[in-house]
Design an enzyme around this catalytic site. Structure first.
Site, PDB file in Angstrom:
ATOM      1  N   SER A 140      24.286  86.590  28.609  1.00 34.45           N
ATOM      2  CA  SER A 140      23.688  87.916  28.672  1.00 34.45           C
ATOM      3  C   SER A 140      22.219  87.655  29.224  1.00 34.45           C
ATOM      4  O   SER A 140      21.716  86.427  29.258  1.00 34.45           O
ATOM      5  CB  SER A 140      23.568  88.465  27.249  1.00 34.45           C
ATOM      6  OG  SER A 140      22.657  89.364  26.958  1.00 34.45           O
ATOM      7  N   TYR A 153      22.438  86.714  17.948  1.00 30.58           N
ATOM      8  CA  TYR A 153      23.162  87.073  19.114  1.00 30.58           C
ATOM      9  C   TYR A 153      22.292  86.252  20.350  1.00 30.58           C
ATOM     10  O   TYR A 153      22.908  85.668  21.023  1.00 30.58           O
ATOM     11  CB  TYR A 153      23.312  88.508  19.420  1.00 30.58           C
ATOM     12  CG  TYR A 153      23.930  88.848  20.626  1.00 30.58           C
ATOM     13  CD1 TYR A 153      25.294  88.580  20.911  1.00 30.58           C
ATOM     14  CD2 TYR A 153      23.037  89.352  21.697  1.00 30.58           C
ATOM     15  CE1 TYR A 153      25.903  89.034  22.276  1.00 30.58           C
ATOM     16  CE2 TYR A 153      23.620  89.733  22.788  1.00 30.58           C
ATOM     17  CZ  TYR A 153      24.918  89.457  23.132  1.00 30.58           C
ATOM     18  OH  TYR A 153      25.436  89.740  24.421  1.00 30.58           O
TER      19      TYR A 153
END
Length: 271
Positions: A140, A153
């Site tokens: 990401s 995360y």
């Protein structure tokens, strides 16, 4: 001539589903891995009928410590060798780290880091031995910065990026390549699951998948789809680390998100 095989984790929807379609379109047999067996079997029927390939379904929760063992055993039982590996499965927790259920954070690390690493560890040696293989690890833009209120995360995605870039150098010249896909906000159920409301439009998942798939086939090491996402990554490298962290924290602060949600509800109520 033996047909080549692609394995896709998180294949029941979003980017994973789109990656499965791209691999099937190119004639790869597919091993679909996700928790939702019903959705996987529905996709299996569509892919086999449309592309005349063989699709294998393996329902598994990758947050369980024995899931990769069972998956590798299944591959051996089916006498399958994996030529394309898409480590796509992942999920996030959001909120203050001290207040999040610890089990949820540990499960996130298990899926985003441990299962990805373990599966790569099991399948990479065979690729190197055969002199061909492609690995796409989905990270990401979060990999390039700290993320308050999604701290675990963001940290797991930083690991995926670092791990992928290091492996790409290790296998250089072997016929195997490792690519890290770093999308920005993508139109999937990811943010719903993490209870996050986005203040801006997200990128369609099929465009993200196509960018990653094309980059993987070209042997690129890092793929960041979308001009705005690439600009964000470039900016993250220029801003002081503390300032970048504070800005990210303000955007993701649950209290601010709740205020924005309440304001939006009042706006619609009065319109």
């Amino acid at each position: 001539m033996l047909r080549k095989t692609a394995l896709i984790t998180g294949a029941s929807g979003g980017i994973g589903l789109d990656l499965a379609v791209l691999a099937a379109r190119d004639g790869f047999d597919c091993v679909l891995v996700a928790r939702n067996e019903k959705k996987l079997k529905e996709l299996q029927q569509v892919l086999e009928k449309r592309y005349q390939i063989k699709v294998y379904v393996f329902a598994a929760d990758l947050s369980l410590s024995d899931s990769v063992d069972r998956l590798v055993q299944y591959l051996e039982e089916q006498e399958l060798t994996v030529d394309l590996l898409f480590n796509n499965a992942g999920f996030a927790t959001s909120g203050r780290f001290a207040e999040i259920d610890p089990t949820e954070d540990i499960n996130s690390i298990q899926v985003n880091v441990v299962a990805l690493t373990d599966l790569t560890k099991r399948l990479l040696p065979g690729m190197v031995e055969r002199g061909f293989g492609r690995i796409l690890n989905v990270a990401s833009v979060a990999a390039f910065m700290p993320g308050p209120y999604m701290s675990v995360y963001y940290a797991t995605k930083a690991y995926v990026l670092s791990f992928s870039e290091a492996l790409a150098t290790e296998v250089d010249g072997s016929g195997v390549s490792v690519t890290c896909l770093c999308p920005g906000p993508t139109d999937t159920n990811f943010f719903d699951r993490a209870n996050i409301t986005l203040p801006f439009k997200s990128m369609p998942s099929h465009l993200v998948a196509f960018a990653g798939y094309r980059g993987m086939l070209k042997g690129r090491r890092v793929v960041v789809p979308g001009a705005s996402n690439r600009a964000m990554v470039s900016l993250s490298r220029l801003l002081p680390r503390r300032l970048l962290t504070e800005v990210t924290g303000r955007i993701q602060d649950p209290a601010r998100q709740q205020e924005s949600s309440t304001e939006e509800e009042l706006l619609y109520a009065n319109s």
